[in-house]
Scaffold this motif. Structure first.
Motif, PDB file in Angstrom:
ATOM      1  N   ALA A  90       5.246  -2.459  -4.779  1.00  0.00           N
ATOM      2  CA  ALA A  90       4.698  -3.670  -5.528  1.00  0.00           C
ATOM      3  C   ALA A  90       4.455  -4.779  -4.757  1.00  0.00           C
ATOM      4  N   LEU A  91       5.319  -5.069  -3.695  1.00  0.00           N
ATOM      5  CA  LEU A  91       4.987  -6.146  -2.819  1.00  0.00           C
ATOM      6  C   LEU A  91       3.640  -6.062  -1.776  1.00  0.00           C
ATOM      7  N   SER A  95      -1.980  -5.921  -0.048  1.00  0.00           N
ATOM      8  CA  SER A  95      -2.127  -6.436   1.407  1.00  0.00           C
ATOM      9  C   SER A  95      -2.373  -5.369   2.274  1.00  0.00           C
ATOM     10  N   GLU A  96      -2.413  -5.614   3.551  1.00  0.00           N
ATOM     11  CA  GLU A  96      -2.675  -4.607   4.494  1.00  0.00           C
ATOM     12  C   GLU A  96      -1.504  -3.856   4.875  1.00  0.00           C
ATOM     13  N   ILE A  97      -0.394  -4.438   4.658  1.00  0.00           N
ATOM     14  CA  ILE A  97       0.929  -3.596   5.198  1.00  0.00           C
ATOM     15  C   ILE A  97       1.160  -2.476   4.081  1.00  0.00           C
ATOM     16  N   ASP A 294      -8.114   0.051   2.305  1.00  0.00           N
ATOM     17  CA  ASP A 294      -6.888  -0.430   1.676  1.00  0.00           C
ATOM     18  C   ASP A 294      -6.512   0.220   0.365  1.00  0.00           C
ATOM     19  N   HIS A 295      -7.598   0.278  -0.390  1.00  0.00           N
ATOM     20  CA  HIS A 295      -7.750   0.735  -1.694  1.00  0.00           C
ATOM     21  C   HIS A 295      -7.171   2.395  -1.739  1.00  0.00           C
TER      22      HIS A 295
END
Length: 358
Positions: A90-91, A95-97, A294-295
């Motif tokens: 969720a976090l 984002s790229e992480i 990233d998707h």
């Protein structure tokens, strides 16, 4: 109808090829567990709860004796690991992480199954296995060796000709011929999840077979060298020229067949363990460098979360049938009571589903 489609990566690296293959395998297991990803996770989990309950939650009278302390410790570990997986996804989702998060997500998904399966083993009156191989071996008896069919947990790959297996060596399959030529990168959909998941299990079992054959060759070479040393002493005593020390051996067809057929069925527990080893030891960059976007990484993370939640649900139902649903719900409440933060992920939702049966 939802389809799995991977866009062509700019560079067809080893990490990208590996990622695309395992992303497809993970999606196949997720779809067998929860159906195609057109519903929200909560709706999919509710659907699984409704369909699985008649088969898994079948109380047989009084609660059976088991080590409740050990049982609850295993469950709490599985629940805590799943919560870490959910919160991390969720976090990191936007984002790229997310790529780095998925490396740990693959490991965490295995440990969710590991803890849940051990909890069920203890609930059934057994002792908790102390390592991975005994847990994976007993998982076969836990799910695959029973008159129960609920994929992907009861799906397994074994030797063709094994009892109850189809002609391709698949246990708990869909009752049709499977297409093992279907490439995991194609835009498969619907019922083809069976073919992709079976392919994942078959390739996983082949790794077990390869290990066993390698061990058999080492054993045969060690025996041959032992006999060579004995022969050397005789040759030296008789003044004959020393023979060359053997360096390699080949297994006969019969030896290969015997070793191969002796390898146990490979289940989703084996596949997730394989993924754990790959992500944590063998190729730590597969999830970070493999996705072409990233998707793609986000989709894999969501599939891991969904598969972990579904795995917990089916184990919880079987455990509740043994210890009583009230006791399971109370254990879930005790964890939720001390949970920090505003989100409790899938545990709270599954607790409410289970509570309707208590």
């Amino acid at each position: 109808m939802a389809r799995i489609v991977f866009s062509a990566p700019p560079v067809d690296s080893e990490q990208t090829r590996s990622f695309r293959t395992h992303a497809s395998y993970i999606r196949a297991f997720r779809e067998l567990a929860l159906g195609e990803s057109t519903l929200s996770l909560e709706d999919a989990v509710a659907g699984l709860h409704a369909s699985a309950t008649p088969f898994l939650f079948t109380p047989d009278g009084a609660a059976r004796a088991c080590d409740r302390g050990q049982l609850m410790a295993c469950l709490r570990r599985a629940w805590a690991t799943a919560r870490l997986l959910e919160h991390t996804h969720a976090l990191a989702e936007d984002s790229e992480i997310i790529r780095l998060a998925n490396s740990w997500g693959a490991v965490q998904t295995y440990y969710v199954l590991y803890g849940a399966a051990q909890a069920l083993m203890v609930a059934e009156g057994g002792t908790r296995p102390q390592s991975h191989e005994p847990t994976k071996r007993r998982y076969v008896d836990l799910w695959t060796s029973r008159s129960l069919q609920i994929a992907p947990w009861t799906l397994a790959a074994t030797s063709p000709g094994s009892r109850l297996a189809d002609g391709d060596g698949i246990l708990g399959g869909p009752g049709r011929a499977l297409d093992f030529d279907l490439h995991p990168w194609v835009a498969w959909q619907g019922e083809q999840a069976w073919d992709i998941a079976a392919k994942a299990l078959r390739s996983t079992r082949q790794l077990l077979v390869d290990d066993r054959l390698a061990n058999k060759r080492r054993e045969k070479l060690a025996a041959k060298k032992k006999q060579w040393r004995v022969d050397q002493e005789v040759r030296m005593a008789s003044g004959r020229k020393p023979a060359v020390e053997p360096k390699t051996v080949r297994l006969t067809v019969a030896e290969r067949e015997a070793a191969t057929s002796a390898v146990r069925p490979a289940t989703m527990a084996d596949y997730l363990y394989r993924l754990r080893v790959k992500a944590n030891y063998e190729d730590v960059t597969v999830f970070s460098d493999g996705p072409s976007s990233d998707h793609e990484a986000t989709e894999v993370g969501a599939d891991l979360v969904a598969l972990a939640s579904a795995t917990l649900l089916v184990h919880e139902l079987r455990i509740a049938a043994i210890i009583g649903m009230n006791d399971l719900v109370k254990a879930m409440d005790a964890v939720l009571l001390h949970a920090s933060g505003g989100s409790t992920g899938g545990l709270a939702y599954r607790r409410d589903l289970h509570a309707r049966l208590s």
